[in-house]
Motif scaffolding. Structure first.
Motif, PDB file in Angstrom:
ATOM      1  N   VAL A 119       0.828  -1.216   0.000  1.00 36.14           N
ATOM      2  CA  VAL A 119       0.000   0.000   0.000  1.00 36.14           C
ATOM      3  C   VAL A 119       0.864   1.269   0.000  1.00 36.14           C
ATOM      4  N   LEU A 120       2.157   1.101   0.263  1.00 37.37           N
ATOM      5  CA  LEU A 120       2.997   2.279   0.522  1.00 37.37           C
ATOM      6  C   LEU A 120       3.707   2.843  -0.707  1.00 37.37           C
ATOM      7  N   ASN A 169       5.353   8.944   4.760  1.00 37.14           N
ATOM      8  CA  ASN A 169       4.184   8.822   5.632  1.00 37.14           C
ATOM      9  C   ASN A 169       3.832  10.224   6.153  1.00 37.14           C
TER      10      ASN A 169
HETATM   11  O1  UT7 Z   1      10.975   5.394   2.848  1.00 37.54           O
HETATM   12  C1  UT7 Z   1      11.361   4.626   3.927  1.00 37.54           C
HETATM   13  C2  UT7 Z   1      10.573   3.390   3.919  1.00 37.54           C
HETATM   14  N1  UT7 Z   1       9.495   3.171   4.772  1.00 37.54           N
HETATM   15  C3  UT7 Z   1       8.850   3.988   5.639  1.00 37.54           C
HETATM   16  O2  UT7 Z   1       9.137   5.109   5.808  1.00 37.54           O
HETATM   17  C4  UT7 Z   1       7.761   3.379   6.402  1.00 37.54           C
HETATM   18  C5  UT7 Z   1       7.759   3.813   7.835  1.00 37.54           C
HETATM   19  N2  UT7 Z   1       6.675   3.179   8.568  1.00 37.54           N
HETATM   20  C6  UT7 Z   1       5.397   3.527   8.413  1.00 37.54           C
HETATM   21  O3  UT7 Z   1       5.060   4.395   7.630  1.00 37.54           O
HETATM   22  C7  UT7 Z   1       4.387   2.838   9.304  1.00 37.54           C
HETATM   23  O4  UT7 Z   1       5.051   2.090  10.268  1.00 37.54           O
HETATM   24  C8  UT7 Z   1       3.396   1.935   8.522  1.00 37.54           C
HETATM   25  C9  UT7 Z   1       2.462   2.781   7.699  1.00 37.54           C
HETATM   26  C10 UT7 Z   1       4.160   0.958   7.642  1.00 37.54           C
HETATM   27  C11 UT7 Z   1       2.556   1.118   9.499  1.00 37.54           C
HETATM   28  O5  UT7 Z   1       1.898   1.981  10.409  1.00 37.54           O
HETATM   29  P1  UT7 Z   1       1.961   1.697  11.976  1.00 37.54           P
HETATM   30  O6  UT7 Z   1       1.084   2.674  12.631  1.00 37.54           O
HETATM   31  O7  UT7 Z   1       3.407   1.668  12.371  1.00 37.54           O
HETATM   32  O8  UT7 Z   1       1.303   0.266  12.074  1.00 37.54           O
HETATM   33  P2  UT7 Z   1       1.916  -1.108  12.657  1.00 37.54           P
HETATM   34  O9  UT7 Z   1       3.073  -1.578  11.844  1.00 37.54           O
HETATM   35  O10 UT7 Z   1       2.101  -0.922  14.112  1.00 37.54           O
HETATM   36  O11 UT7 Z   1       0.730  -2.092  12.405  1.00 37.54           O
HETATM   37  C12 UT7 Z   1      -0.528  -1.905  12.975  1.00 37.54           C
HETATM   38  C13 UT7 Z   1      -1.472  -2.982  12.478  1.00 37.54           C
HETATM   39  C14 UT7 Z   1      -0.878  -4.389  12.432  1.00 37.54           C
HETATM   40  O12 UT7 Z   1      -1.874  -5.257  12.905  1.00 37.54           O
HETATM   41  P3  UT7 Z   1      -1.789  -5.883  14.387  1.00 37.54           P
HETATM   42  O13 UT7 Z   1      -0.508  -6.659  14.409  1.00 37.54           O
HETATM   43  O14 UT7 Z   1      -1.784  -4.693  15.305  1.00 37.54           O
HETATM   44  O15 UT7 Z   1      -3.022  -6.719  14.472  1.00 37.54           O
HETATM   45  C15 UT7 Z   1      -0.670  -4.637  10.954  1.00 37.54           C
HETATM   46  O16 UT7 Z   1      -0.794  -5.994  10.611  1.00 37.54           O
HETATM   47  O17 UT7 Z   1      -1.893  -2.679  11.141  1.00 37.54           O
HETATM   48  C16 UT7 Z   1      -1.793  -3.850  10.338  1.00 37.54           C
HETATM   49  N3  UT7 Z   1      -1.574  -3.484   8.956  1.00 37.54           N
HETATM   50  C17 UT7 Z   1      -2.567  -3.201   8.094  1.00 37.54           C
HETATM   51  N4  UT7 Z   1      -3.884  -3.168   8.242  1.00 37.54           N
HETATM   52  C18 UT7 Z   1      -4.631  -2.822   7.176  1.00 37.54           C
HETATM   53  C19 UT7 Z   1      -0.383  -3.321   8.318  1.00 37.54           C
HETATM   54  N5  UT7 Z   1      -0.610  -2.955   7.045  1.00 37.54           N
HETATM   55  C20 UT7 Z   1      -1.943  -2.856   6.891  1.00 37.54           C
HETATM   56  C21 UT7 Z   1      -2.762  -2.509   5.805  1.00 37.54           C
HETATM   57  N6  UT7 Z   1      -4.105  -2.497   5.993  1.00 37.54           N
HETATM   58  N7  UT7 Z   1      -2.265  -2.176   4.602  1.00 37.54           N
END
Ligand code: UT7
Length: 334
Positions: free
Chosen positions: A159-160, A259
């Protein structure tokens, strides 16, 4: 910056592929929702390259525009630096492919691998060659076709990311303008937080690596998130410090577009109003090394940048890496 010549960005150009992948499309592909994606990231849609389009094709389109705006012929380029983690091939470099396509016969060419920080590593490198008088014009391109290495069954990553290219012609500008400070950094101990595990010499491609989906991007999102917030602030502070500029005098912040919440943390920290921050991740997602140059090019085209503005470019990414630069904007060549 120290050196014989003042160096700046003479022109920018960008290109993004036509195909749009929306959050609604992704809802049909993985267990996700538009609401989750928008609230957690700010992303609404991203661009996806056509099957026959490789990174050098996107880079070529962006480069042509930047060169035309700078009124510089490809033959005048002394060097081409391409920042990418999705090169056409492991070798030859994408910069060499671009050099040939542009007809930049006298340009040296190399790729830079610093993930989302690649464009900042690229322009910092370019600026040194021009400041010391060795080169006159360097083309720096940040380009990615990340869709080619994303697993569209992995909701944590698919999704990113999106595809695109942004280019900048770096050259001499009037004394007192151009780059005032740079900050680059790396913490290789965090390399495993964001990587493409197979396809290199550690794990060459085998049937097994393909079956295990090791050629796709893997990311520990929340770890990268914490790192990103920290280094965005510290790198921005460092260039302000080095340039001796108070934060109140920032005219425009062009951050890496990963983000919305990461950008918002920096915006709050530096007390910036909305008109002083460029955000386009809602339309493109995270284009890694292309994010900053595409955002910069769009801001310029929208008339958001004027001569003398103090602009900060800041980013972070795989490696782990980070970087920032502060420049006083002028496209007038010296
Ligand atoms: O350019 C450099 C590369 N990357 C980045 O900069 C990314 C940096 N990180 C982020 O932007 C964020 O950490 C994310 C957007 C990737 C994730 O957001 P978060 O608030 O850190 O969420 P999380 O990883 O703590 O996950 C929360 C929940 C998880 O479920 P559980 O384990 O709490 O039940 C994930 O499985 O959200 C779930 N999840 C999703 N749910 C719906 C992860 N991806 C998705 C999704 N749709 N696409």
């Amino acid at each position: 910056m120290t050196g014989t010549h003042a160096v700046g960005i003479l022109a920018t150009g960008s290109y993004t592929p036509e195909r749009v992948l929306t959050n609604a499309d992704l809802e049909k592909m993985v267990e996700t929702t538009d609401e989750w994606i928008v609230s957690r990231t700010g992303i609404r849609e991203r661009r996806i390259s056509a099957p026959e389009q490789a990174s050098s094709d996107l880079a070529y389109e962006a480069a042509k525009k930047a060169l035309a705006k700078a009124k510089i012929a490809p033959e005048d380029l002394d060097m081409i630096i391409v920042a990418t983690v999705t090169p056409d091939y492991s070798f030859p470099s994408t910069a060499c492919l671009l050099q040939s396509r542009l007809g930049a016969a006298k340009a040296a060419a190399l790729d830079v691998s610093a993930a989302c920080t690649g464009f900042l590593y690229g322009i910092t490198t370019a600026a040194q060659f021009i400041a010391n008088g060795m080169y006159r014009y360097v083309l720096v391109v940040g380009v990615e076709t990340l869709s080619k290495i994303i697993n569209y069954e992995d909701r944590n990553t698919c999704v990113l990311f999106g595809d695109g290219a942004g280019a900048a012609v770096i050259g001499r500008v009037k004394e007192g303008y151009g780059f005032k400070a740079f900050d680059l950094g790396a913490d290789g101990s965090g390399g495993e937080l964001l990587l493409q595990p197979a396809g290199g010499s550690r794990k060459p491609a085998t049937q097994e690596t393909i079956d295990q989906k090791l050629h796709f991007v893997q990311m520990s999102g929340s770890e990268v998130f914490k790192f990103a917030v920290r280094v965005m602030n510290s790198a921005t502070e460092k260039v302000l410090d080095k340039a001796g500029l108070p934060k109140e005098e920032i005219d425009l912040l062009v951050p890496h577009q990963a983000n919305y919440r990461i950008i918002d943390a920096a915006v709050k920290r530096f007390g910036l109003s909305d008109d002083k921050v460029v955000i386009n991740l809602d339309r493109y997602g995270n284009m890694s090394s292309a994010s900053i140059p595409v955002a910069l090019d769009e801001a310029f085209e929208e008339g958001r940048i004027k001569e003398g503005d103090n602009i900060i470019l800041v980013g972070f990414g795989g490696g782990l890496t980070w970087g920032a630069t502060l420049l006083k904007w002028s496209t007038e060549q010296a």
